[in-house]
Motif scaffolding. Structure first.
Motif, PDB file in Angstrom:
ATOM      1  N   ALA A  58       0.781  -1.059  -0.099  1.00 19.85           N
ATOM      2  CA  ALA A  58       0.087  -0.162   0.150  1.00 19.85           C
ATOM      3  C   ALA A  58       0.524   1.375   0.036  1.00 19.85           C
ATOM      4  O   ALA A  58       0.443   2.645  -0.485  1.00 19.85           O
ATOM      5  CB  ALA A  58      -1.274   0.373   1.252  1.00 19.85           C
ATOM      6  N   ILE A  59       1.895   1.179   1.091  1.00 15.34           N
ATOM      7  CA  ILE A  59       2.860   2.427   1.214  1.00 15.34           C
ATOM      8  C   ILE A  59       3.634   2.669  -0.701  1.00 15.34           C
ATOM      9  O   ILE A  59       3.369   4.413  -0.969  1.00 15.34           O
ATOM     10  CB  ILE A  59       4.465   2.287   2.092  1.00 15.34           C
ATOM     11  N   ARG A  60       4.005   1.774  -0.915  1.00 10.26           N
ATOM     12  CA  ARG A  60       3.750   1.949  -2.524  1.00 10.26           C
ATOM     13  C   ARG A  60       3.218   1.731  -3.423  1.00 10.26           C
ATOM     14  O   ARG A  60       3.742   3.044  -4.737  1.00 10.26           O
ATOM     15  CB  ARG A  60       4.927   0.237  -2.809  1.00 10.26           C
ATOM     16  N   GLU A  61       2.243   1.576  -3.469  1.00 11.62           N
ATOM     17  CA  GLU A  61       1.095   2.061  -4.553  1.00 11.62           C
ATOM     18  C   GLU A  61       0.939   3.880  -4.243  1.00 11.62           C
ATOM     19  O   GLU A  61       0.893   4.101  -4.912  1.00 11.62           O
ATOM     20  CB  GLU A  61      -0.522   1.473  -4.271  1.00 11.62           C
ATOM     21  N   ARG A  62       0.919   4.281  -2.478  1.00  8.26           N
ATOM     22  CA  ARG A  62       0.804   5.837  -2.839  1.00  8.26           C
ATOM     23  C   ARG A  62       2.177   6.721  -3.146  1.00  8.26           C
ATOM     24  O   ARG A  62       1.946   7.851  -4.129  1.00  8.26           O
ATOM     25  CB  ARG A  62       1.372   5.484  -1.086  1.00  8.26           C
ATOM     26  N   LEU A  63       3.475   6.227  -2.744  1.00  5.57           N
ATOM     27  CA  LEU A  63       4.265   6.819  -3.359  1.00  5.57           C
ATOM     28  C   LEU A  63       4.760   6.249  -4.999  1.00  5.57           C
ATOM     29  O   LEU A  63       4.918   7.686  -5.566  1.00  5.57           O
ATOM     30  CB  LEU A  63       5.835   5.906  -3.259  1.00  5.57           C
TER      31      LEU A  63
ATOM     32  N   ALA B 259       1.589   6.769  -7.434  1.00 13.15           N
ATOM     33  CA  ALA B 259       1.223   7.519  -7.103  1.00 13.15           C
ATOM     34  C   ALA B 259       1.760   8.889  -6.876  1.00 13.15           C
ATOM     35  O   ALA B 259       1.340   9.630  -8.308  1.00 13.15           O
ATOM     36  CB  ALA B 259      -0.398   7.767  -6.662  1.00 13.15           C
ATOM     37  N   GLN B 260       2.779   9.215  -6.338  1.00  8.34           N
ATOM     38  CA  GLN B 260       2.755  10.626  -6.659  1.00  8.34           C
ATOM     39  C   GLN B 260       3.684  10.865  -7.458  1.00  8.34           C
ATOM     40  O   GLN B 260       3.531  12.180  -7.844  1.00  8.34           O
ATOM     41  CB  GLN B 260       3.375  11.149  -4.826  1.00  8.34           C
TER      42      GLN B 260
END
Length: 155
Positions: free
Chosen positions: A59-64, A66-67
């Protein structure tokens, strides 16, 4: 749901090519896995996999990503100087920079090779132990009954 207890696995012999695997079942039924690797007379490595941490890491990787995607969208239309400035800004953010790739013409894009490499490490961590008397269950947190009773007793 009850916690399934496995008997302590015998340690892999010195120089063994196959690490010993010990499995413990968490209360929610997801398996936490622990592998012990002997590398010599004085040191051992314990490789742990936590499925909950793997979900969090993904989840953290997906958020990064996306940013990073939001930052580099449209950068192809920028001049080389402006793209270099954007690259410099992104390089100050290690979480984003690790997934940034510079294409041959200086274009900014997501490094899919880095994403794939980091994905393999989701939920995994490595512990080192120099005490040959400790069991794998004592080295790895959360795999022994004593760690559960210690956590329950702490207020």
């Amino acid at each position: 749901m009850e916690t399934a207890e496995a008997a302590p696995a015998p340690r892999a012999g010195r120089g063994s090519q196959h690490p010993q695997t010990v499995r413990r079942w968490a209360e929610d039924g997801k398996a936490a896995q622990v592998k012990e690797v002997d590398i010599g007379a004085d040191e051992r490595f314990v490789i742990c996999f936590n499925p909950e941490a793997a979900e969090r890491d993904a989840a953290i990787r997906e958020r990064l990503i996306a940013q990073l995607t939001a930052k580099i969208d449209g950068s192809d239309k920028l001049s080389a100087t402006k793209r270099a400035e954007l690259r410099g800004v992104i390089s100050t953010k290690p979480g984003l920079h690790r997934y940034l790739r510079i294409a041959p013409r200086g274009l900014l894009c997501i490094d899919q090779t880095a994403v794939k490499a980091v994905t393999r490490l989701d939920g995994k961590y490595l512990l080192r132990c120099s005490d040959p008397k400790l069991s794998t269950e004592d080295i790895a947190p959360g795999t022994s009954n004593s760690s559960k009773s210690n956590a329950a007793g702490a207020t």
